[in-house]
Design an enzyme around this catalytic site. Structure first.
Site, short mmCIF file in Angstrom:
data_model
loop_
_atom_site.label_atom_id
_atom_site.label_comp_id
_atom_site.label_asym_id
_atom_site.label_seq_id
_atom_site.Cartn_x
_atom_site.Cartn_y
_atom_site.Cartn_z
N ASN A 261 -15.95 -10.62 50.77
CA ASN A 261 -15.59 -10.63 49.35
C ASN A 261 -16.52 -11.61 48.65
O ASN A 261 -16.39 -12.81 48.82
CB ASN A 261 -14.12 -11.06 49.21
CG ASN A 261 -13.73 -11.27 47.76
OD1 ASN A 261 -14.42 -10.82 46.84
ND2 ASN A 261 -12.62 -11.96 47.54
N GLY B 38 -10.72 -20.57 50.48
CA GLY B 38 -11.72 -21.41 49.84
C GLY B 38 -11.46 -22.90 49.96
O GLY B 38 -12.08 -23.71 49.28
N HIS C 177 -5.72 -9.47 45.45
CA HIS C 177 -6.28 -10.73 45.95
C HIS C 177 -5.58 -11.90 45.25
O HIS C 177 -5.25 -11.81 44.06
CB HIS C 177 -7.79 -10.77 45.69
CG HIS C 177 -8.45 -11.92 46.38
ND1 HIS C 177 -8.43 -13.19 45.86
CD2 HIS C 177 -9.11 -11.99 47.57
CE1 HIS C 177 -9.07 -14.00 46.69
NE2 HIS C 177 -9.49 -13.31 47.74
N SER D 30 -10.88 -19.06 54.89
CA SER D 30 -11.82 -19.98 55.53
C SER D 30 -12.23 -19.57 56.94
O SER D 30 -12.36 -20.41 57.83
CB SER D 30 -11.26 -21.41 55.51
OG SER D 30 -11.07 -21.83 54.16
N GLU E 133 -3.70 -13.27 53.69
CA GLU E 133 -4.53 -14.41 53.26
C GLU E 133 -3.62 -15.52 52.73
O GLU E 133 -3.24 -15.49 51.54
CB GLU E 133 -5.49 -13.97 52.15
CG GLU E 133 -6.41 -12.86 52.55
CD GLU E 133 -7.68 -12.87 51.69
OE1 GLU E 133 -8.75 -13.05 52.25
OE2 GLU E 133 -7.57 -12.75 50.45
N GLU F 40 -6.59 -14.54 43.98
CA GLU F 40 -7.21 -15.02 42.73
C GLU F 40 -6.88 -14.08 41.58
O GLU F 40 -6.79 -14.52 40.42
CB GLU F 40 -8.72 -15.18 42.94
CG GLU F 40 -9.01 -16.40 43.81
CD GLU F 40 -10.26 -16.29 44.66
OE1 GLU F 40 -11.12 -15.44 44.37
OE2 GLU F 40 -10.37 -17.07 45.62
N LYS G 259 -16.74 -12.28 45.54
CA LYS G 259 -16.15 -12.87 44.32
C LYS G 259 -17.17 -12.83 43.17
O LYS G 259 -17.95 -11.90 43.09
CB LYS G 259 -15.65 -14.29 44.61
CG LYS G 259 -14.81 -14.35 45.88
CD LYS G 259 -14.07 -15.64 46.02
CE LYS G 259 -13.45 -15.71 47.40
NZ LYS G 259 -12.41 -16.71 47.51
C1 PEP Z 1 -11.18 -14.57 50.21
O1 PEP Z 1 -11.61 -14.77 49.09
O2 PEP Z 1 -10.61 -13.51 50.47
C2 PEP Z 1 -11.36 -15.62 51.23
C3 PEP Z 1 -10.75 -15.48 52.37
O3 PEP Z 1 -12.17 -16.70 50.89
P1 PEP Z 1 -12.69 -17.85 51.88
O4 PEP Z 1 -13.18 -17.16 53.14
O5 PEP Z 1 -13.78 -18.52 51.15
O6 PEP Z 1 -11.53 -18.72 52.18
#
Ligand code: PEP
Length: 252
Positions: free
Chosen positions: A9, A174, A96, A214, A168, A98, A11
């Protein structure tokens, strides 16, 4: 056999030159290496058609980061399932965290989006997960159960088999903080159990459930080795070919 997937992703990152460079590197990597999983990316919307051009042999799945819950019309800034189908996109991320945090997304709208995506032959990657407060309060299993039921349980058995779920935990996205493989496995098994209760074990065993939060080159292999974890949704570490390719190799 469930599909094994590593999905990136992007973003809101990369200008057009950098996006083209990373897509080309990814294509070359995929064409020159044997991978034991599917590789998907969700670049910013304006690069979707470029991705379709660069991945001309469909060696990498192309996903939008979101899509509208409406079919068409006066929804400025939105992207429809029909538009995605018309460029032969593979699917869309849906829900997601966000999008939930900054754009008022919820499981009712996710339910509409998932259905619309499926109707257009797109793969919905439905994202869920608890916040830090919910985990601290011991509510994580209930939160994920309610999210999964609200967003997905109007689907038929045939439909839910086509959905990919990305668990997630919001506190791990992040932040550099990762759920331990055991914490992630617990929730993945829980989600599969909820699906099995409603649709039967055979159906539940076909649904791919990805972990996101992460994931990095040094923890991917251990996370992916858990029995109910079928791959990862990767944010930050999807932005560099060196890191993303090492995560893909977590399946080797
Ligand atoms: C994501 O945005 O779906 C995500 C898992 O981000 P990150 O790997 O940076 O934590």
């Amino acid at each position: 056999m469930r599909r094994k997937i590593v999905a990136g992703n992007w973003k809101m990152n990369k200008n057009v030159i950098d996006a083209q460079k990373l897509m080309t590197e990814l294509r070359d990597y995929k064409n020159n290496n044997t991978t034991n999983c599917e590789v998907w990316i969700a670049p910013p919307a304006m690069y979707l058609m470029m991705a379709k051009d660069i991945f001309e042999k469909d060696e990498i799945g192309v996903f939008s980061q979101d899509m509208s819950e409406f079919e068409s019309g006066a929804y400025t800034g939105e992207l429809s399932a029909d538009m995605l189908e018309s460029i032969d996109a593979t699917g869309s991320l849906i829900g997601h965290s966000e999008r939930r945090q900054y754009h008022g997304e919820n499981d009712e709208s996710c339910n509409k989006k998932v259905k619309l995506a499926l109707d257009k032959g797109l793969i919905p990657v439905y994202c869920n997960g608890e916040t830090l407060e919910q985990r601290k309060a011991g509510q994580h299993l209930d939160v994920v159960k309610t999210q999964t039921e609200t967003a997905l349980f109007t689907l038929s058995a045939e439909e839910i088999k086509k959905v990919v779920i990305a668990y997630e935990p919001v506190w791990a996205i992040g932040t550099g903080e990762t759920a331990s493989p055991e914490q992630a496995q617990e929730i993945h098994a829980h989600i599969r159990g909820i699906i099995a209760q409603k649709y039967g074990q055979e159906v539940a065993d076909e649904v791919s459930i990805l972990y996101g939060g992460s994931v990095k080159p040094d923890n991917a292999k251990e996370i992916f080795s858990q029995p109910d974890i079928d791959g990862g949704l990767i944010g930050g570490a999807a932005l560099k070919i060196e890191d993303f390719s090492k995560i893909i190799e977590g399946f080797n």
